[in-house]
Design a protein around this motif. Structure first.
Motif, PDB file in Angstrom:
ATOM      1  N   VAL A  10       0.868  -1.181   0.000  1.00 37.30           N
ATOM      2  CA  VAL A  10       0.000   0.000   0.000  1.00 37.30           C
ATOM      3  C   VAL A  10       0.902   1.227   0.000  1.00 37.30           C
ATOM      4  O   VAL A  10       1.661   1.451   0.947  1.00 37.30           O
ATOM      5  N   ASN A  11       0.845   1.993  -1.051  1.00 39.19           N
ATOM      6  CA  ASN A  11       1.605   3.238  -1.114  1.00 39.19           C
ATOM      7  C   ASN A  11       0.691   4.394  -0.750  1.00 39.19           C
ATOM      8  O   ASN A  11      -0.462   4.433  -1.170  1.00 39.19           O
ATOM      9  N   VAL A  12       1.217   5.290   0.020  1.00 45.52           N
ATOM     10  CA  VAL A  12       0.439   6.458   0.430  1.00 45.52           C
ATOM     11  C   VAL A  12       1.012   7.676  -0.287  1.00 45.52           C
ATOM     12  O   VAL A  12       2.215   7.927  -0.224  1.00 45.52           O
ATOM     13  N   ILE A  13       0.147   8.391  -0.996  1.00 46.57           N
ATOM     14  CA  ILE A  13       0.569   9.658  -1.615  1.00 46.57           C
ATOM     15  C   ILE A  13      -0.081  10.779  -0.816  1.00 46.57           C
ATOM     16  O   ILE A  13      -1.310  10.869  -0.724  1.00 46.57           O
ATOM     17  N   THR A  22      -2.621  14.686  -7.031  1.00 44.72           N
ATOM     18  CA  THR A  22      -3.433  14.052  -8.070  1.00 44.72           C
ATOM     19  C   THR A  22      -2.700  14.050  -9.408  1.00 44.72           C
ATOM     20  O   THR A  22      -2.748  13.078 -10.148  1.00 44.72           O
ATOM     21  N   THR A  23      -2.010  15.140  -9.701  1.00 45.08           N
ATOM     22  CA  THR A  23      -1.237  15.204 -10.946  1.00 45.08           C
ATOM     23  C   THR A  23      -0.169  14.115 -10.953  1.00 45.08           C
ATOM     24  O   THR A  23       0.027  13.416 -11.945  1.00 45.08           O
ATOM     25  N   LEU A  24       0.509  13.962  -9.820  1.00 48.58           N
ATOM     26  CA  LEU A  24       1.532  12.919  -9.725  1.00 48.58           C
ATOM     27  C   LEU A  24       0.907  11.536  -9.898  1.00 48.58           C
ATOM     28  O   LEU A  24       1.418  10.695 -10.646  1.00 48.58           O
ATOM     29  N   LEU A  25      -0.208  11.332  -9.228  1.00 44.82           N
ATOM     30  CA  LEU A  25      -0.877  10.031  -9.315  1.00 44.82           C
ATOM     31  C   LEU A  25      -1.302   9.739 -10.754  1.00 44.82           C
ATOM     32  O   LEU A  25      -1.112   8.624 -11.260  1.00 44.82           O
ATOM     33  N   LYS A  26      -1.845  10.743 -11.415  1.00 48.21           N
ATOM     34  CA  LYS A  26      -2.251  10.556 -12.817  1.00 48.21           C
ATOM     35  C   LYS A  26      -1.057  10.155 -13.680  1.00 48.21           C
ATOM     36  O   LYS A  26      -1.142   9.241 -14.491  1.00 48.21           O
ATOM     37  N   ARG A  27       0.055  10.833 -13.470  1.00 47.99           N
ATOM     38  CA  ARG A  27       1.253  10.508 -14.266  1.00 47.99           C
ATOM     39  C   ARG A  27       1.736   9.092 -13.986  1.00 47.99           C
ATOM     40  O   ARG A  27       2.111   8.351 -14.879  1.00 47.99           O
ATOM     41  N   LEU A  28       1.745   8.737 -12.713  1.00 47.26           N
ATOM     42  CA  LEU A  28       2.221   7.391 -12.366  1.00 47.26           C
ATOM     43  C   LEU A  28       1.308   6.325 -12.962  1.00 47.26           C
ATOM     44  O   LEU A  28       1.764   5.304 -13.458  1.00 47.26           O
ATOM     45  N   ALA A  35       0.434  -0.941 -13.968  1.00 42.10           N
ATOM     46  CA  ALA A  35      -0.720  -1.775 -14.310  1.00 42.10           C
ATOM     47  C   ALA A  35      -1.149  -2.552 -13.069  1.00 42.10           C
ATOM     48  O   ALA A  35      -0.331  -2.812 -12.189  1.00 42.10           O
ATOM     49  N   ASP A  36      -2.398  -2.903 -12.993  1.00 41.51           N
ATOM     50  CA  ASP A  36      -2.940  -3.668 -11.858  1.00 41.51           C
ATOM     51  C   ASP A  36      -2.792  -2.916 -10.533  1.00 41.51           C
ATOM     52  O   ASP A  36      -2.442  -3.503  -9.512  1.00 41.51           O
ATOM     53  N   THR A  37      -3.023  -1.618 -10.582  1.00 39.12           N
ATOM     54  CA  THR A  37      -2.985  -0.823  -9.354  1.00 39.12           C
ATOM     55  C   THR A  37      -4.399  -0.363  -9.005  1.00 39.12           C
ATOM     56  O   THR A  37      -5.108   0.159  -9.860  1.00 39.12           O
ATOM     57  N   ALA A  38      -4.794  -0.587  -7.754  1.00 36.95           N
ATOM     58  CA  ALA A  38      -6.072  -0.044  -7.279  1.00 36.95           C
ATOM     59  C   ALA A  38      -5.790   1.262  -6.551  1.00 36.95           C
ATOM     60  O   ALA A  38      -4.710   1.439  -5.973  1.00 36.95           O
ATOM     61  N   VAL A  39      -6.729   2.162  -6.597  1.00 35.61           N
ATOM     62  CA  VAL A  39      -6.505   3.486  -6.018  1.00 35.61           C
ATOM     63  C   VAL A  39      -7.652   3.840  -5.081  1.00 35.61           C
ATOM     64  O   VAL A  39      -8.821   3.666  -5.424  1.00 35.61           O
TER      65      VAL A  39
END
Lengths: 345, 103
Positions: A10-13, A22-28, A35-39
């Motif tokens: 579990v990664n915490v941003i 959110t911009t960082l998350l979108k880019r990642l 792939a296969d990441t739940a948010v």
């Protein structure tokens, strides 16, 4: 094999309002290694703006309904994580990683409590890196005024500086402040090519990288510079309450004495021990043990196969608020000395 | 329930985790470690007028000099229970404790 091999990271941003989480998350999420990441994201305010920005990207996004992630709504996070796990177990969708994006006002510690305390979650998920975004233009001001912002920077495993391309960003000053608060956290610029590998995957529980990761924690040069900077600062500055230091012990540590001491320290001062990380030379153990805690929570220790460098001393990093190095060092040494006259039963 | 209570009620304490003990597993070793834990803890607790005893390897009993006692299911509950019994904090950074330990 580590007991965490099958656990989902579990990664915490986290990061202050408007710092570019959110911009960082979108880019990642656009990168193939995500792939296969739940948010899981927080809805903050009536509009749930972050959710609307992200909803086109991935169907595995669940929006928390309770607003700010804090102690009072840990149940909401736990429920969402259990729901995700059940849907995964039922074959509804697959994911190998979970990313939780907090609100700008969130204290990251309760998320970590949830991972450790929930009877279901703690057997399926484990904490990955905490990534903190900091606005290069407003970050210094925010850290001076908002304790949440300071804490987000202090607990980070990785820091991403955003808006660094704006002309009024004072990067040297911000970097100096961050070196004081959290010397060992690698700092990236949002303008770099940021991948999941750089930010998310190399952590303490990854067998390939854990030794290197622990090496980051106890980077002696970084702490020496931070200690120097801390003593040079104006004592009235707001964030001088928070500082980092690294203790070293030449003698091997008695695991039992250490456990009694740290448990007692965190009961008395857990709120002010923002982060403790260390590499211990434990009596009777051939290889080092890594310990890792956030406020009242200590993660199960991790055995390393080998030392990351030639130094065999125990090294423990503290990021604390209003606590001094001297008493912590003396207290741990005193507790450890108690075990020196250990009698074999 | 606050985050701290959640952790305290979470069962296995981090000092007892399998990873920590896997190099030293075995019933005899665990018994010896537990005896060592009780002995060391009592060196600290004596400064607060308290004493801890092992209860059949599955719990601990914390008692004071007047005979009052509390059962502790997990080691993590030790310090909150001790503080409740003595009605003051147990602080390892207290200079009096550090001095009493001969440091």
């Amino acid at each position: 094999m580590s007991r965490y091999a099958g656990y989902l990271p579990v990664n915490v941003i986290t990061g202050f309002l408007g710092s570019g989480k959110t911009t960082l998350l979108k880019r990642l999420l656009e990168s193939p290694d995500m792939a296969d990441t739940a948010v899981l994201i927080n809805e903050f305010g009536e509009i749930g703006l972050d959710h609307h920005l992200l909803e086109q990207i991935d169907e595995n996004i669940v929006m928390l309904q309770s607003g700010c992630l804090c102690c009072t709504i840990r149940d909401d996070l736990a429920t969402s994580m259990r729901d995700l796990w059940e849907r995964r177990a039922a074959g509804e969708f697959a994911f190998r990683r979970l990313v939780v994006e907090t609100t700008g006002l969130a204290d990251p510690a309760p998320i970590i409590y949830t991972l450790m305390a929930d009877p279901v979650i703690r057997f399926h998920f484990r904490l990955g890196n905490i990534i903190t975004t900091i606005d290069a233009v407003n970050g210094l001001k925010q850290m001076n005024r908002q304790s949440e912002s300071l804490k987000q920077a202090a607990v980070a495993d990785r820091i991403v500086l955003t808006k660094t391309d704006l002309s009024d960003a004072d990067l040297p000053a911000l970097r100096a402040r961050l070196r004081d608060l959290n010397p060992a956290a690698p700092v990236f610029l949002a303008t770099e090519r940021l991948t999941a590998t750089k930010l998310l995957t190399n952590d303490l529980y990854d067998p390939k990288s854990k030794s290197k990761e622990v090496g980051h924690w106890i980077d002696a040069e970084a702490f020496a510079a931070a200690d120097h900077d801390h003593h040079r600062h104006d004592a009235n500055r707001h964030d001088d309450h928070i500082h980092a230091f690294c203790l070293t012990f030449d003698q091997p540590i008695d695991w039992t004495a250490f456990g009694i001491w740290l448990t007692m320290l965190l009961q008395a001062h857990g709120e002010d021990v923002l982060r403790v990380k260390g590499l211990l030379n434990v009596k009777g153990m051939p290889a080092p043990v890594a310990i890792h805690g956030v406020q009242h929570v200590v993660h199960p220790p991790v055995h390393l196969k080998r030392w990351p460098d030639a130094d065999r001393r125990s090294r423990i990093v503290f990021i604390v608020r209003d606590l001094e190095r001297g008493p912590i060092e003396a207290s741990l040494a005193a507790f450890n000395a108690l075990a020196e006259d250990r009698v074999t039963v | 329930m606050c985050g701290l209570c959640g952790v305290l009620g979470a069962g296995e304490h981090w000092t007892d985790s399998d990873d920590a003990l896997k190099k030293r597993s075995g019933a005899e070793t665990r018994r010896r470690e537990r005896a060592h834990q009780v002995a060391l803890t009592n060196r600290i607790l004596s400064h607060y007028g308290l004493k801890m005893a092992d209860w059949q390897g599955s719990a601990f009993v914390l008692s004071n000099r007047t005979g009052a006692s509390e059962v502790i299911d997990h080691f993590a509950a030790l310090w909150p229970t001790a503080e409740k019994m003595i009605k003051r904090p147990c602080d390892p950074l207290d200079p009096k404790i550090i001095a009493a330990l001969g440091w």
